[in-house]
Motif scaffolding. Structure first.
Motif, PDB file in Angstrom:
ATOM      1  N   PHE A 254       0.832  -1.203   0.000  1.00 42.30           N
ATOM      2  CA  PHE A 254       0.000   0.000   0.000  1.00 42.30           C
ATOM      3  C   PHE A 254       0.869   1.257   0.000  1.00 42.30           C
ATOM      4  CE2 PHE A 254      -3.520  -2.711   1.728  1.00 42.30           C
ATOM      5  CZ  PHE A 254      -4.484  -2.376   0.790  1.00 42.30           C
ATOM      6  N   GLU A 255       1.992   1.220   0.701  1.00 43.10           N
ATOM      7  CA  GLU A 255       2.907   2.362   0.736  1.00 43.10           C
ATOM      8  C   GLU A 255       3.442   2.671  -0.660  1.00 43.10           C
ATOM      9  OE1 GLU A 255       3.754   4.392   3.120  1.00 43.10           O
ATOM     10  OE2 GLU A 255       3.246   3.425   5.020  1.00 43.10           O
ATOM     11  N   VAL A 256       3.728   1.611  -1.418  1.00 40.40           N
ATOM     12  CA  VAL A 256       4.223   1.800  -2.788  1.00 40.40           C
ATOM     13  C   VAL A 256       3.165   2.508  -3.639  1.00 40.40           C
ATOM     14  CG1 VAL A 256       4.863   0.591  -4.919  1.00 40.40           C
ATOM     15  CG2 VAL A 256       5.833  -0.138  -2.729  1.00 40.40           C
ATOM     16  N   VAL A 257       1.917   2.092  -3.485  1.00 41.79           N
ATOM     17  CA  VAL A 257       0.831   2.737  -4.220  1.00 41.79           C
ATOM     18  C   VAL A 257       0.708   4.200  -3.809  1.00 41.79           C
ATOM     19  CG1 VAL A 257      -1.658   2.771  -4.641  1.00 41.79           C
ATOM     20  CG2 VAL A 257      -0.433   0.585  -4.524  1.00 41.79           C
ATOM     21  N   ALA A 258       0.784   4.478  -2.502  1.00 46.67           N
ATOM     22  CA  ALA A 258       0.684   5.853  -2.012  1.00 46.67           C
ATOM     23  C   ALA A 258       1.834   6.700  -2.535  1.00 46.67           C
ATOM     24  CB  ALA A 258       0.671   5.864  -0.487  1.00 46.67           C
ATOM     25  N   ASP A 259       3.050   6.134  -2.592  1.00 47.89           N
ATOM     26  CA  ASP A 259       4.197   6.867  -3.132  1.00 47.89           C
ATOM     27  C   ASP A 259       3.954   7.258  -4.584  1.00 47.89           C
ATOM     28  OD1 ASP A 259       5.591   6.669  -0.763  1.00 47.89           O
ATOM     29  OD2 ASP A 259       6.772   4.935  -1.385  1.00 47.89           O
ATOM     30  N   ALA A 260       3.495   6.292  -5.376  1.00 48.96           N
ATOM     31  CA  ALA A 260       3.246   6.556  -6.794  1.00 48.96           C
ATOM     32  C   ALA A 260       2.131   7.580  -6.967  1.00 48.96           C
ATOM     33  CB  ALA A 260       2.891   5.262  -7.513  1.00 48.96           C
ATOM     34  N   LEU A 261       1.117   7.503  -6.118  1.00 44.75           N
ATOM     35  CA  LEU A 261      -0.030   8.391  -6.230  1.00 44.75           C
ATOM     36  C   LEU A 261       0.343   9.830  -5.892  1.00 44.75           C
ATOM     37  CD1 LEU A 261      -3.072   8.667  -6.702  1.00 44.75           C
ATOM     38  CD2 LEU A 261      -3.415   8.123  -4.291  1.00 44.75           C
ATOM     39  N   THR A 262       1.002  10.039  -4.773  1.00 45.42           N
ATOM     40  CA  THR A 262       1.330  11.397  -4.349  1.00 45.42           C
ATOM     41  C   THR A 262       2.404  12.007  -5.229  1.00 45.42           C
ATOM     42  OG1 THR A 262       2.862  10.475  -2.700  1.00 45.42           O
ATOM     43  CG2 THR A 262       0.654  11.078  -1.954  1.00 45.42           C
TER      44      THR A 262
END
Length: 393
Positions: A254-262
Motif C-alpha cells: 500500500f505504501e508503494v501505491v501511495a508513493d506513486a499516487l502522491t
C-alpha cells in the motif's frame, strides 16, 4: 511526502478540499473500498489533511472499515454544514452515517446526484490536502455526476488480476477518459496469496494482468496488493492494516501505491477551474493559465463579436449564434440519431451567452439570452466548431 500535497489556505471553498481523487472500479468485489480506506490512512499518517467520501450510496462500507459507528447521526456546524466523523486521522462522510447499518438507501438518480454534491460541498471539511472519493462499481450516475460537478485531479482504478475484471476495468478507464478525468493509475488488488507457513506465493487470480493492462492503455501501474487475510481482518475490526501492521508485506505494498499516487499530483495546467462566469458583470471570470494539455483551454474571452477560446496551439473565435446552434443537448439534438431538433429560424439573430461555467474537467455549460441553459459543450466539440483563427496565445 506531505509537501507534495500541502497547499496554502485558499479562498475558494472548493479549492480548500485540495486534490479530489476518485477510487474507481469496473465491477464490484475487487476491494476498492479496502484500497480507499488504507490509502486514506497512509496519507493521514504522513501528516496530510485527508477526507474520504463514501460515494457508494447503496452499499456504503467505509465507516465499518475505519471503525466509525454507523448508528450515530453526524452533528451540524453553526454554519449549517455536516460535521464529518474522524478516525485514524481521516475525516469521513458516508450514507451509512445517515441511514444506519440496516436501512437501505432507496434513491432515484436525482437524489443520488443531490447526496453526492452534498457530501462534497455541504460537509465541514475545513481545509484538506486531498479528498478521496470511494466510488461504487460501474460507469453510472455517480461517476458522471462527480466528473461533471467537480474538477477531479484524477482517478485510481482498482482491479483484480482476473481477465474478466481487467476487461471491465478497461471500460471504467475509457469512461473516465471520455470526461477528461486523468487516470492516475491502476492498482492490482488480490495479486497473490503468500502462505504464512512456507512463504510460497500462489497466484489465485492469475499474475501480472494489471501491469499488462496499464502498459497496453498507456497509464501508470501503481502497484500490486497481495491477498492477505490480515487486510480482511483489519477491515472487519475497523483498524486498517496499514495502521495495525505497518511493517507487513501488504502494508508496504500500500505504501508503494501511495508513493506513486502522491508523486503524480502535479497540476496538469489549463484554464483554472471550477468557475461560474456571469458575462454581464464579469463576476466569476476564470483566471487564464500559461500552459496546459492540448485538449484543455488556456483562456476565455468574450466581447460583442463573440467568444474567444485560447488553446495551447492558438486561439479560436466563435460566433454567439453559431455556438447556440451547435448545442447537442437532448432538446436540440436527438440523442440516438444525432439529428438536429432545433429549428434555426427560432433562434434570435442577436442571441448571446449570458453565463458560462465549468463542467468537471471536460466541458463548458453555457446559458443563452433566449433562455436555453441545458447544453454542455465538451472541449472536443468546441475545438471542432468552424471559426476564424485568432492570434496565438
Amino acid at each position: 511526502m506531505s509537501a507534495v500535497l500541502r497547499q496554502a489556505e485558499p479562498a475558494d471553498p472548493l479549492a480548500r478540499l485540495g486534490r479530489l481523487i476518485a477510487v474507481a472500479s469496473g465491477k464490484g468485489g475487487v476491494g476498492k473500498s479496502t484500497v480507499s480506506a488504507n490509502l486514506a490512512a497512509i496519507l493521514a499518517r504522513r501528516g496530510l489533511r485527508v477526507g474520504l467520501v463514501d460515494a457508494d450510496l447503496y452499499g456504503p462500507s467505509i465507516p465499518g472499515m475505519l471503525g466509525i459507528a454507523a448508528d450515530t447521526p453526524p452533528a451540524m456546524s453553526p454554519g449549517g454544514k455536516v460535521i464529518p466523523a474522524e478516525a485514524h486521522g481521516v475525516k469521513v462522510i458516508s450514507m451509512a452515517m445517515l441511514t444506519g447499518d440496516d436501512r437501505p438507501a432507496v434513491l432515484r438518480g436525482p437524489m443520488v446526484t443531490k447526496y453526492l454534491r452534498m457530501f462534497v460541498t455541504q460537509v465541514d471539511w475545513s481545509t484538506l490536502d486531498v479528498l478521496l472519493l470511494d466510488l461504487p462499481p460501474g460507469t453510472g450516475d455517480t461517476q458522471l455526476t462527480l466528473a461533471q460537478s467537480f474538477p477531479l485531479a484524477g482517478a485510481v482504478v482498482v482491479s483484480t488480476p482476473q481477465d474478466v475484471s481487467l476487461k471491465i476495468a478497461r471500460r471504467g478507464i475509457r469512461m473516465m477518459e471520455q470526461v477528461s478525468v486523468p487516470i492516475l493509475g491502476i492498482v492490482e488488488n488480490m495479486s497473490g496469496f503468500t502462505c504464512p507457513s512456507c512463504g510460497g506465493v500462489t497466484h489465485i487470480f492469475h499474475q501480472g494482468g494489471g501491469r499488462s493492462v496499464a502498459e497496453g492503455l498507456g497509464v501508470p501501474f501503481l502497484g500490486a496488493i497481495p491477498l492477505d487475510p490480515a487486510i480482511v481482518d483489519g477491515g472487519d475490526s475497523g483498524v486498517p492494516l496499514v495502521v495495525d501492521s505497518p511493517t507487513s508485506l501488504a502494508a508496504r505494498a500500500f505504501e508503494v501505491v501511495a508513493d506513486a499516487l502522491t508523486g503524480d499530483l502535479a497540476p496538469s495546467g489549463g484554464l483554472r477551474m471550477p468557475f461560474d462566469w456571469t458575462l454581464a458583470t464579469g463576476a466569476g471570470r476564470p483566471a487564464p493559465a500559461s500552459h496546459g494539455p492540448a485538449g484543455r483551454p488556456l483562456a476565455l474571452d468574450y466581447d460583442a463579436t463573440g467568444l474567444t477560446i485560447g488553446w495551447p496551439d492558438g486561439s479560436r473565435h466563435l460566433d454567439p449564434r453559431e455556438l447556440r446552434l451547435a448545442c447537442r443537448c437532448a432538446a436540440c439534438r436527438d440523442e440516438l440519431t444525432g439529428k438536429a431538433l432545433l429549428d434555426p429560424a427560432k433562434v434570435p439573430l442577436d442571441v448571446v451567452p449570458v453565463r458560462i461555467w465549468s463542467v468537471g474537467n471536460y466541458a463548458l455549460g453555457i446559458a443563452f439570452s433566449d433562455g436555453h441553459d441545458s447544453g454542455i459543450c465538451t472541449f472536443e466539440a468546441l475545438r471542432a466548431l468552424e471559426g476564424s483563427e485568432a492570434e496565438d496565445v
